[in-house]
Motif scaffolding. Structure first.
Motif, short mmCIF file in Angstrom:
data_model
loop_
_atom_site.label_atom_id
_atom_site.label_comp_id
_atom_site.label_asym_id
_atom_site.label_seq_id
_atom_site.Cartn_x
_atom_site.Cartn_y
_atom_site.Cartn_z
N ILE A 13 0.28 4.42 -7.72
CA ILE A 13 1.25 5.05 -6.84
C ILE A 13 1.09 4.54 -5.41
CG2 ILE A 13 2.00 7.25 -5.83
CD1 ILE A 13 2.54 7.11 -8.80
N HIS A 14 2.18 4.12 -4.76
CA HIS A 14 2.19 3.94 -3.31
C HIS A 14 3.53 4.41 -2.75
CE1 HIS A 14 2.58 2.03 0.69
NE2 HIS A 14 1.28 2.29 0.75
N PHE A 15 3.50 5.57 -2.08
CA PHE A 15 4.68 6.14 -1.44
C PHE A 15 4.26 6.78 -0.12
CE2 PHE A 15 6.15 6.24 -5.89
CZ PHE A 15 7.40 5.66 -5.74
N GLY A 16 5.26 7.16 0.66
CA GLY A 16 5.02 7.90 1.89
C GLY A 16 5.48 7.20 3.14
N LEU A 17 5.33 5.89 3.19
CA LEU A 17 5.73 5.14 4.38
C LEU A 17 7.19 5.41 4.74
CD1 LEU A 17 4.15 1.58 3.93
CD2 LEU A 17 3.77 3.14 5.85
N ASN A 18 8.06 5.27 3.77
CA ASN A 18 9.49 5.39 4.07
C ASN A 18 9.92 6.83 4.30
OD1 ASN A 18 10.07 2.53 3.80
ND2 ASN A 18 9.64 2.82 1.63
N THR A 57 -3.23 7.96 -17.04
CA THR A 57 -4.16 7.97 -15.91
C THR A 57 -3.41 7.67 -14.62
OG1 THR A 57 -5.98 7.25 -17.34
CG2 THR A 57 -6.24 6.89 -14.98
N ALA A 58 -3.73 8.41 -13.55
CA ALA A 58 -3.01 8.29 -12.28
C ALA A 58 -3.94 7.81 -11.18
CB ALA A 58 -2.41 9.64 -11.89
N THR A 59 -3.57 6.71 -10.53
CA THR A 59 -4.31 6.18 -9.40
C THR A 59 -3.42 6.15 -8.17
OG1 THR A 59 -5.76 4.79 -10.76
CG2 THR A 59 -5.49 4.14 -8.46
N ALA A 60 -3.86 6.80 -7.11
CA ALA A 60 -3.12 6.78 -5.85
C ALA A 60 -3.62 5.64 -4.98
CB ALA A 60 -3.30 8.10 -5.12
N THR A 61 -2.78 5.22 -4.05
CA THR A 61 -3.21 4.31 -2.99
C THR A 61 -2.87 4.98 -1.66
OG1 THR A 61 -1.10 3.12 -2.88
CG2 THR A 61 -2.76 2.29 -4.43
N THR A 62 -3.74 4.82 -0.69
CA THR A 62 -3.48 5.42 0.61
C THR A 62 -2.27 4.78 1.26
OG1 THR A 62 -5.15 3.93 1.55
CG2 THR A 62 -5.85 6.18 1.04
N ILE A 63 -1.60 5.53 2.13
CA ILE A 63 -0.41 5.05 2.82
C ILE A 63 -0.81 3.95 3.79
CG2 ILE A 63 1.46 5.69 4.39
CD1 ILE A 63 1.20 8.57 3.31
N GLY A 64 -0.16 2.81 3.67
CA GLY A 64 -0.51 1.66 4.50
C GLY A 64 -0.24 1.89 5.97
N PRO A 65 -0.97 1.20 6.85
CA PRO A 65 -0.76 1.34 8.30
C PRO A 65 0.56 0.71 8.72
CG PRO A 65 -2.38 -0.37 7.86
CD PRO A 65 -2.07 0.28 6.54
N TYR A 66 1.18 1.28 9.77
CA TYR A 66 2.48 0.74 10.19
C TYR A 66 2.76 0.93 11.67
CZ TYR A 66 4.19 5.59 9.82
OH TYR A 66 4.39 6.94 9.98
N ASP A 72 -7.95 2.20 -1.54
CA ASP A 72 -7.76 2.46 -0.12
C ASP A 72 -6.99 1.32 0.54
OD1 ASP A 72 -7.83 3.55 2.39
OD2 ASP A 72 -9.95 4.06 2.31
N PHE A 73 -5.67 1.31 0.32
CA PHE A 73 -4.81 0.28 0.91
C PHE A 73 -4.92 0.28 2.43
CE2 PHE A 73 -1.19 -0.73 -2.31
CZ PHE A 73 -2.13 -1.12 -3.24
N ALA A 74 -4.93 1.47 3.03
CA ALA A 74 -4.96 1.55 4.49
C ALA A 74 -6.17 0.83 5.05
CB ALA A 74 -4.93 3.01 4.94
N ALA A 75 -7.33 1.11 4.48
CA ALA A 75 -8.55 0.47 4.97
C ALA A 75 -8.57 -1.02 4.66
CB ALA A 75 -9.77 1.15 4.33
N ALA A 76 -7.96 -1.42 3.57
CA ALA A 76 -8.03 -2.82 3.15
C ALA A 76 -7.34 -3.76 4.11
CB ALA A 76 -7.42 -2.98 1.75
N VAL A 77 -6.29 -3.31 4.79
CA VAL A 77 -5.50 -4.22 5.63
C VAL A 77 -5.41 -3.78 7.08
CG1 VAL A 77 -4.14 -5.06 3.68
CG2 VAL A 77 -3.30 -3.10 5.02
N ALA A 78 -6.11 -2.72 7.45
CA ALA A 78 -6.01 -2.20 8.81
C ALA A 78 -6.76 -3.07 9.81
CB ALA A 78 -6.56 -0.78 8.86
#
Length: 393
Positions: free
Chosen positions: A259-264, A303-312, A348-354
């Protein structure tokens, strides 16, 4: 075709589609009349046979297809004519897809493997009206006037058009071992691939698949991202809770959902209202939506895996990034990382590219240039942030 009791139809390619009749108009809308379309799909996994899915989900008229062909792609719009074969639906080469429906082809026997590039060619003799389409497939397609179903290459043809959007194709399934594990990347542009390089397959799901192959996994990831898609609100595309059943839970062979949602949800309201402010969801609103997703995924036995909301922060899109939205994203990400999250795991998408010096913005090395989407290096960082063990449990 031959049958194998140890094999099952399994998703090997997906392309989530949207309606051309939405209020928000970000992408080129197209219809066709007397055109041949040639579009490329790249398989995420292989099997002993293949079937193609076509959709008229959002069309307002029945979609008449005068012929469909499948062949291995060579280069550009070229095909290997020795592999060119008709694609039949209910044993018919000329067929019509009713309004609102999706159809699945008859099986095409013969082995295919992960990474195979296949050309799907459609002859559209009648006026289609505006088409059901995928917004950012990052795969060049072609349209030419007339019936060019079996033409070896469309390059240089009179009236040739390049297509940045994909039309009518929603997927391909393969006959694969019944224990194959399929993860659906269900999300927004960070899955669909906006910001990565066209025609190179450097999207997050592609690079995660490469890691899975390198690790000897028997499964793969299919991409159901829609750029500008939201968790709670329609457009672009139906919101996540509305499309979850169709685009994730019923995908053949699915065992995991990413899952990756929230930015929009946080950004589009301000972008649409700019220069005026606009209300945005609260952290509690998004957490309730994510919890509903997790509960429905678990209820389906997946099975459900979330990803953190990416930085923007500092995105170039006026009104998209606000201090209020950034604060909500931080709060939701802390919840995803915490003990109260209902997800089985998270990446942790946010941490990966921040940017370590300013974690609310994308690091320059990972920024596509708009401050909202990652480039190829950023997509690799996202793929590397996923613990492969979470896709095999």
């Amino acid at each position: 075709m031959t049958t194998d009791s140890t094999a099952a139809w399994t998703a090997a390619f997906r392309s989530a589609v949207v309606s051309p009749y939405e209020t928000i108009d970000l992408f080129e809308l197209r219809g066709f009349a007397g055109h041949t379309l040639r579009q490329i799909i790249r398989l995420d996994g292989g099997g002993t046979a293949l079937r193609i899915r076509l959709s008229n989900r959002y069309g307002k008229e029945p979609l008449h297809i005068g012929g469909a062909r499948l062949a291995r792609r060579t280069e550009g719009s070229g095909i290997d004519s020795g592999t060119d074969t008709p694609v039949r639906f209910a044993d018919a080469e000329d067929f019509t897809i009713p309004v609102g429906e999706e159809i699945v082809s008859d099986p095409i026997d013969g082995p295919v493997t992960a990474g195979d590039e296949l050309a799907v060619t459609l002859w559209l003799p009648d006026d289609t009206g505006l088409s059901t389409y995928s917004a950012v497939p990052l795969r060049t397609g072609w349209a030419v006037p007339g019936n060019a179903l079996t033409t070896p290459t469309l390059d240089g043809a009179e009236g040739l058009e390049e297509l940045a959007t994909r039309h009518y194709i929603t997927g391909a399934d393969v006959l694969a071992p019944a224990d194959t594990r399929i993860a659906v990347a269900f999300g927004d542009s960070w899955f669909e691939g906006t910001g990565t390089t066209h025609d190179t397959d450097h999207r997050f799901p592609d690079l995660l698949n490469q890691r899975l192959r390198d690790a000897g996994s028997n499964g793969w990831v299919v991409n159901q991202g829609i750029s500008a898609n939201r968790l709670l609100t329609d457009e672009i595309g139906e919101h996540a809770l509305a499309r979850l059943e169709r685009d994730a839970l019923t995908v053949p062979g699915v065992t995991h959902v990413l899952i990756h949602f929230g930015l929009n949800d946080l950004g589009i309201p301000g972008q649409e209202a700019y220069p005026e402010p606009a209300p945005i969801p609260t952290a509690a609103d998004l957490i309730a939506g994510f919890t509903a997703l997790a509960d429905r995924i678990h209820a389906a036995g997946l099975t459900a895996t979330a990803t953190t909301i990416g930085p923007y922060k500092d995105t170039i899109y006026d009104g998209y990034s606000t201090p209020e939205g950034i604060a909500v994203a931080r709060e939701v990400n802390d919840w995803i990382r915490g003990a109260d999250s209902p997800f089985d795991s998270y990446a942790d998408f946010a941490a990966a590219v921040a940017d370590p010096a300013d974690p609310d913005r994308i690091h320059d090395d990972h920024d596509s240039g708009d401050g909202l989407h990652v480039n190829d290096a950023g997509a690799k960082a996202l793929a590397d942030s996923v613990d492969l063990a979470t896709l095999t449990i």
